[in-house]
Design an enzyme around this catalytic site. Structure first.
Site, PDB file in Angstrom:
ATOM      1  N   HIS A 142       8.674  -5.051 -10.979  1.00 16.90           N
ATOM      2  CA  HIS A 142       8.468  -6.005  -9.886  1.00 16.90           C
ATOM      3  C   HIS A 142       9.637  -6.979  -9.798  1.00 16.90           C
ATOM      4  O   HIS A 142       9.745  -7.914 -10.594  1.00 16.90           O
ATOM      5  CB  HIS A 142       7.131  -6.743 -10.110  1.00 16.90           C
ATOM      6  CG  HIS A 142       6.828  -7.765  -9.061  1.00 16.90           C
ATOM      7  ND1 HIS A 142       6.242  -8.972  -9.332  1.00 16.90           N
ATOM      8  CD2 HIS A 142       7.046  -7.751  -7.714  1.00 16.90           C
ATOM      9  CE1 HIS A 142       6.104  -9.651  -8.204  1.00 16.90           C
ATOM     10  NE2 HIS A 142       6.588  -8.940  -7.218  1.00 16.90           N
ATOM     11  N   GLU A 154       9.435  -8.662 -13.395  1.00 14.02           N
ATOM     12  CA  GLU A 154       8.192  -8.496 -14.156  1.00 14.02           C
ATOM     13  C   GLU A 154       7.998  -7.011 -14.436  1.00 14.02           C
ATOM     14  O   GLU A 154       8.103  -6.207 -13.511  1.00 14.02           O
ATOM     15  CB  GLU A 154       6.991  -8.946 -13.294  1.00 14.02           C
ATOM     16  CG  GLU A 154       6.539 -10.348 -13.501  1.00 14.02           C
ATOM     17  CD  GLU A 154       5.281 -10.684 -12.693  1.00 14.02           C
ATOM     18  OE1 GLU A 154       4.448 -11.406 -13.236  1.00 14.02           O
ATOM     19  OE2 GLU A 154       5.148 -10.264 -11.533  1.00 14.02           O
ATOM     20  N   ASN A 192       2.740 -13.737  -8.921  1.00 11.04           N
ATOM     21  CA  ASN A 192       1.975 -13.870  -7.671  1.00 11.04           C
ATOM     22  C   ASN A 192       0.535 -14.321  -7.884  1.00 11.04           C
ATOM     23  O   ASN A 192      -0.091 -14.833  -6.957  1.00 11.04           O
ATOM     24  CB  ASN A 192       2.034 -12.571  -6.869  1.00 11.04           C
ATOM     25  CG  ASN A 192       3.412 -12.397  -6.247  1.00 11.04           C
ATOM     26  OD1 ASN A 192       4.040 -13.376  -5.841  1.00 11.04           O
ATOM     27  ND2 ASN A 192       3.893 -11.173  -6.183  1.00 11.04           N
TER      28      ASN A 192
HETATM   29  P1  NAD Z   1       9.408  -5.080   4.299  1.00 15.71           P
HETATM   30  O1  NAD Z   1       8.370  -5.144   5.349  1.00 15.71           O
HETATM   31  O2  NAD Z   1      10.650  -5.877   4.440  1.00 15.71           O
HETATM   32  O3  NAD Z   1       9.869  -3.558   4.083  1.00 15.71           O
HETATM   33  C1  NAD Z   1       8.984  -2.497   3.887  1.00 15.71           C
HETATM   34  C2  NAD Z   1       9.739  -1.224   4.250  1.00 15.71           C
HETATM   35  O4  NAD Z   1       8.930  -0.091   3.885  1.00 15.71           O
HETATM   36  C3  NAD Z   1      10.015  -1.118   5.753  1.00 15.71           C
HETATM   37  O5  NAD Z   1      11.397  -0.885   5.975  1.00 15.71           O
HETATM   38  C4  NAD Z   1       9.157   0.074   6.174  1.00 15.71           C
HETATM   39  O6  NAD Z   1       9.713   0.826   7.238  1.00 15.71           O
HETATM   40  C5  NAD Z   1       9.133   0.887   4.869  1.00 15.71           C
HETATM   41  N1  NAD Z   1       8.067   1.871   4.835  1.00 15.71           N
HETATM   42  C6  NAD Z   1       6.779   1.743   5.267  1.00 15.71           C
HETATM   43  N2  NAD Z   1       6.133   2.919   5.092  1.00 15.71           N
HETATM   44  C7  NAD Z   1       7.024   3.783   4.538  1.00 15.71           C
HETATM   45  C8  NAD Z   1       6.946   5.138   4.140  1.00 15.71           C
HETATM   46  N3  NAD Z   1       5.835   5.840   4.272  1.00 15.71           N
HETATM   47  N4  NAD Z   1       8.062   5.730   3.612  1.00 15.71           N
HETATM   48  C9  NAD Z   1       9.201   5.011   3.458  1.00 15.71           C
HETATM   49  N5  NAD Z   1       9.332   3.721   3.832  1.00 15.71           N
HETATM   50  C10 NAD Z   1       8.253   3.125   4.355  1.00 15.71           C
HETATM   51  O7  NAD Z   1       8.656  -5.424   2.934  1.00 15.71           O
HETATM   52  P2  NAD Z   1       9.298  -5.968   1.566  1.00 15.71           P
HETATM   53  O8  NAD Z   1       9.206  -7.439   1.571  1.00 15.71           O
HETATM   54  O9  NAD Z   1      10.609  -5.289   1.335  1.00 15.71           O
HETATM   55  O10 NAD Z   1       8.203  -5.458   0.515  1.00 15.71           O
HETATM   56  C11 NAD Z   1       8.249  -4.147  -0.030  1.00 15.71           C
HETATM   57  C12 NAD Z   1       7.456  -4.090  -1.313  1.00 15.71           C
HETATM   58  O11 NAD Z   1       8.006  -5.046  -2.237  1.00 15.71           O
HETATM   59  C13 NAD Z   1       5.977  -4.456  -1.170  1.00 15.71           C
HETATM   60  O12 NAD Z   1       5.221  -3.693  -2.076  1.00 15.71           O
HETATM   61  C14 NAD Z   1       5.963  -5.927  -1.536  1.00 15.71           C
HETATM   62  O13 NAD Z   1       4.715  -6.367  -2.012  1.00 15.71           O
HETATM   63  C15 NAD Z   1       6.990  -5.937  -2.662  1.00 15.71           C
HETATM   64  N6  NAD Z   1       7.597  -7.240  -2.921  1.00 15.71           N
HETATM   65  C16 NAD Z   1       7.884  -8.102  -1.899  1.00 15.71           C
HETATM   66  C17 NAD Z   1       8.458  -9.335  -2.173  1.00 15.71           C
HETATM   67  C18 NAD Z   1       8.788 -10.298  -1.055  1.00 15.71           C
HETATM   68  O14 NAD Z   1       9.058 -11.476  -1.331  1.00 15.71           O
HETATM   69  N7  NAD Z   1       8.803  -9.882   0.187  1.00 15.71           N
HETATM   70  C19 NAD Z   1       8.755  -9.699  -3.488  1.00 15.71           C
HETATM   71  C20 NAD Z   1       8.476  -8.797  -4.519  1.00 15.71           C
HETATM   72  C21 NAD Z   1       7.889  -7.568  -4.223  1.00 15.71           C
END
Ligand code: NAD
Length: 293
Positions: A142, A154, A192
């Site tokens: 993470h 993490e 989180n």
């Molecule tokens: P985001 O919305 O910026 O990006 C998500 C991406 O996943 C998009 O580009 C989307 O097109 C793609 N996607 C969706 N379905 C898909 C599929 N079937 N195959 C391939 N790609 C696919 O979201 P993010 O903020 O980058 O978050 C992504 C992950 O990271 C989540 O699990 C989130 O919980 C985790 N995360 C987010 C943060 C944050 O601060 N935003 C921090 C740590 C972890």
């Protein structure tokens, strides 16, 4: 680079996937980046190249290092293109259904010895692992947002994760220059579990009219010495991701104190997802962000 990991696949080229791709390539790994389409993956690579250029301007990396790093990222059109990767990090949207459908397509093409990891913010690693053919080689890795700037990662083991997978993951994270904290596999892990209820409470504070967006963010920046106000931070994380994490906490711990604020639900239903969609608790479409309430 570390041990047997040379090539890293990243699924999801959103803000986290791009950040993960960036730190991996800068550390010398070959990276394959995939999203829902070849175009989305290519636009992810373009964002990483742009971020590397800014890093050159800020003196954090030299020009040739940035060019070499950008060249090591290969945007690809399908999960099958990750067949040769030693480690695949799933960083797609925070939805168990989306992640499960990715694993169902990805696992049959992966090398048997490849490690599979999820960057999920909150979903059970044991449950995600059980949707794969390799629970013993499955990890929660993470990263924090923005990945290139944040020092922490993490690590979360599922019930079946083998020691060798855990050790390889530790070596990998250290090779990126990040510090590790280990969390047990409980909803939303450590960061989180603490951060999101605070953000949700800030949204309740707004919902109940205790303060405006500006008052709440100023209060927490100047009064609690937080670098960003909680509403600004929620917009930065993505309001859809914030809501998904609160739902995992609410469902997983069955305590009403984790009830997502109805105002957060409303913003997500409106498609106001924060910075990434141009509007959330602030409107980012002009030159400077303007509070929306
Ligand atoms: P985001 O919305 O910026 O990006 C998500 C991406 O996943 C998009 O580009 C989307 O097109 C793609 N996607 C969706 N379905 C898909 C599929 N079937 N195959 C391939 N790609 C696919 O979201 P993010 O903020 O980058 O978050 C992504 C992950 O990271 C989540 O699990 C989130 O919980 C985790 N995360 C987010 C943060 C944050 O601060 N935003 C921090 C740590 C972890």
């Amino acid at each position: 680079m570390t041990g047997n990991i040379k090539s890293v696949g990243v699924v999801g080229a959103g803000q986290m996937g791009c950040g993960i791709a960036q730190v991996c390539t800068v550390a010398g790994y070959d990276v394959r980046l995939v999203d829902v389409s070849a175009e989305a993956a290519a636009s992810g690579k373009a964002k990483v190249a742009e971020a590397l250029e800014s890093a050159v301007e800020a003196g954090r990396i030299d020009k040739s290092g940035a060019a070499e790093a950008a060249a090591r990222i290969l945007p690809v059109g399908s999960l099958a293109d990750l067949a040769e990767c030693d480690l695949v990090i799933e960083a797609a949207s925070e939805s168990e259904e989306v992640k499960r459908s990715i694993f169902a397509k990805l696992c049959p093409v992966l090398k048997p010895e490849a490690i599979l990891a999820s960057n999920t913010s909150s979903i059970s690693i044991t449950r995600l692992a059980s949707a794969t053919d390799r629970p013993e080689r499955f990890m929660g890795i993470h990263f924090m947002n923005p990945v290139p700037r944040m020092k922490l990662v993490e690590l979360v083991r599922g019930i079946a994760t083998e020691d060798v997978t855990f050790e390889a993951s530790k070596g990998f994270v250290r090779s990126l220059g990040k510090k590790i904290t280990v969390s047990e596999d409980f909803p939303a892990f450590i960061v989180n579990r603490i951060l999101l209820p605070m953000i949700n409470e800030a949204i309740y504070t707004l919902y109940e009219g205790v303060g405006s967006v500006e008052a709440i963010d100023t209060a927490m920046k100047l009064g609690a010495n937080h670098p960003m106000g909680p509403l600004e931070l929620a917009d930065f994380i993505g309001l859809d991701t914030c809501l998904a994490i609160m739902q995992v906490l609410h469902d997983g711990l069955a305590d009403t104190k984790y009830r997502p604020c109805p105002l957060l639900v409303k913003y997500v239903e409106a498609g106001w997802l924060g910075k990434k969609s141009g509007r959330g608790f602030y409107d980012y479409r002009g030159e400077t962000p303007v509070p929306t309430r």
